[in-house]
Design a protein around this motif. Sequence first.
Motif, short mmCIF file in Angstrom:
data_model
loop_
_atom_site.label_atom_id
_atom_site.label_comp_id
_atom_site.label_asym_id
_atom_site.label_seq_id
_atom_site.Cartn_x
_atom_site.Cartn_y
_atom_site.Cartn_z
N SER A 298 56.70 61.00 80.09
CA SER A 298 56.00 59.60 80.39
C SER A 298 54.70 60.57 80.88
O SER A 298 53.64 59.42 79.88
CB SER A 298 56.87 59.99 82.42
N SER A 299 53.86 61.34 81.03
CA SER A 299 52.92 61.66 81.36
C SER A 299 52.54 63.13 80.63
O SER A 299 53.80 64.53 80.66
CB SER A 299 52.32 61.72 83.24
N GLN B 6 44.42 63.27 83.48
CA GLN B 6 45.88 62.13 82.99
C GLN B 6 46.35 60.74 82.90
O GLN B 6 45.16 59.88 83.25
CB GLN B 6 46.94 63.06 84.28
N TRP C 2 54.93 59.59 89.90
CA TRP C 2 53.36 59.36 90.73
C TRP C 2 52.75 57.70 90.60
O TRP C 2 51.97 58.13 90.66
CB TRP C 2 52.72 58.82 88.80
N THR D 148 48.60 65.92 81.19
CA THR D 148 47.52 65.93 81.78
C THR D 148 46.83 66.30 80.33
O THR D 148 47.50 67.14 79.58
CB THR D 148 47.36 66.88 82.69
N SER E 223 49.54 60.77 89.42
CA SER E 223 50.15 61.17 88.29
C SER E 223 51.21 62.42 88.78
O SER E 223 52.09 62.49 89.59
CB SER E 223 49.39 61.03 87.42
N LEU E 224 51.05 63.22 88.05
CA LEU E 224 52.30 64.94 87.83
C LEU E 224 51.39 65.52 89.46
O LEU E 224 51.93 66.50 89.25
CB LEU E 224 51.78 64.76 87.03
N GLY F 27 49.31 56.15 92.62
CA GLY F 27 49.55 57.14 93.09
C GLY F 27 48.66 58.43 91.85
O GLY F 27 47.30 57.83 91.69
N MET G 298 42.66 60.47 86.39
CA MET G 298 44.30 60.41 86.16
C MET G 298 44.31 58.48 85.46
O MET G 298 43.47 58.31 86.72
CB MET G 298 45.20 59.52 86.84
N GLU H 66 53.49 67.66 91.53
CA GLU H 66 54.55 67.75 91.78
C GLU H 66 54.68 68.97 91.51
O GLU H 66 55.70 70.08 91.78
CB GLU H 66 55.34 67.98 89.67
N LYS I 215 58.32 67.32 85.67
CA LYS I 215 58.64 65.80 85.34
C LYS I 215 58.70 65.02 85.05
O LYS I 215 59.78 64.99 84.21
CB LYS I 215 57.59 66.04 83.49
N VAL J 127 46.48 55.55 85.71
CA VAL J 127 48.15 55.38 85.72
C VAL J 127 48.38 54.00 84.92
O VAL J 127 47.57 53.41 84.53
CB VAL J 127 48.13 54.76 87.79
#
Length: 545
Positions: free
Chosen positions: A183-184, A316, A265, A186, A240-241, A238, A1, A244, A357, A3
Amino acid sequence: MKVKTGRSISISLAALLIASTLSACSSNSSSGTSDTSGTSGTSNTPNATASATKEHRTLTVEVFDRGKPGQPDLNNNYWTKYINDNFGKQFNATVKFVSVPRAQEVDKLNVLMAAGQAPDISYTYNQGVVYNYVQQGGLAELDSALKQYGPTLTKYLGDDVLKYGKFNGKQYSVPGKRTVLASSNTFIRKDWLDKLGLPVPTTPQQFYDTMVAFKEKNPGNVSGVIPYGFSLQPLNPGLSLIPEAFKPSNLTEEQFATLQSQPIWLSNWSMPGFDKAVQYVNKMYNAGLVSPNFATDKDGKLLDADISNGKVGAFQTNWDGPYRTAPGNYANLVKNVPGAQLIPIDPWQNDAGKHPKNGYSPNGMYIIIPKTSKNVDLAIQYLNWMSDPKVTLFLQNGQEGVDYNMVNGVPKQTGTTNSGDKMMTVANNLDYDILSNGIELGDQKKNDSAISAGYPGYEKDVEKALSVSMVDYYSTYFYSIPNAADAKNNAALKNLSAQMLAKLIVAKPTEVDGLYKSLVQQYMDQGGKAVEDEFIKNYKAQNGK
């Protein structure tokens, strides 16, 4: 990831010191700089319209100086002339732009506010800074001015956006409207999946198994294969996802608001399931699936290089990260590895079978009017004028047939705004069209098409990435009462979170649980508990509990 930088609200030292300096605003106001009982046309109250006086006025408006090579005079160019030739003549005013360095915008704005010299229309992306100004009495209340002078403006923004400018129940800011909430994402090497005959992973377990296959079979035949590319940037530490997938789907509103009080994140140490997300990444690391130098890759450049050189199987980043010209990871990857293909995937399924997300909230920058301004009415009229779709279209694109051509309802740039007097120093000319944070065509489908068109050669890829990034979208809970404890401890807690994550990810799997508990206790003792307690207090106050 990798960030994202610039997403979180960070409070600078200068902003924290504004309480001691902003008194200059008050003293200037009391000594006559702000005349709330003045003549029509110069009053700080919104009772005098611009059309009620023949007096010519000057409206000062902040503009970011991004230091882009070759940029024109920010107060005298194609766009400022359009504004003065249209709004200026209609309202008998001259619009003067005051440039503020983008990198030092908070510090510069603090100085201008303290001296009573801030532009009539100023702005910042930092909610905490705005709150400090409100607390010190440095901003004009805008409710009555919006009602009288902003009918088009309030209709364009709507209550869902305008509420982000309310503090203690009163409107002190006009938030810009963010048109892209994604936002993000993968991303994964589809050519690696195809070579191994593997399906696209849609759950955390499938993703883990795919990373194991990438490591063991090395479909790219590269030295030092990295199944999951990851970098831990201290300013925004962080996972990232990934959290979740482990956050319970049945959190109450109060739990969601107070325990996930910041974007997913970032490190949410009290949020249920966050410990499981940490254990998941720890397991991947100990299995040799994660970038070995993730903790020292402070700016993500090592990860960029590994992606570009074809070593990384999945990672990510920002929803459109690979398609951006800088750092140009996808373009570099295809150049270095012909046939390489990246696609966005959605593997972070939660206990309810959803793929949530956490995206951006619908507000962009915070537009403010200092209490010292004598032009509150004119400032709101300016923003109201800017919210006209025809004005927005021109400010973001220029003249049709010259600067762009309309194709299927979407403007296609001709390249004339890349240099010279028409140069846009930022995409969509957002430094002049301050109401719209992103392309605005009045229809989200058209906006999405226009966004995709902004990535030549990757239009279909970007369209797909945007679609994936908005599946089960949500934004963080809206607080009308900013958290003073967070403002005070934000920077230190982020730094501590980065250290905690690094220790937890590289720890032995048998030690993670105990280490997690001890580190979180340290985090709470060093300000985390104070921040959490204030979120709880603010939630109850905001909801009348």
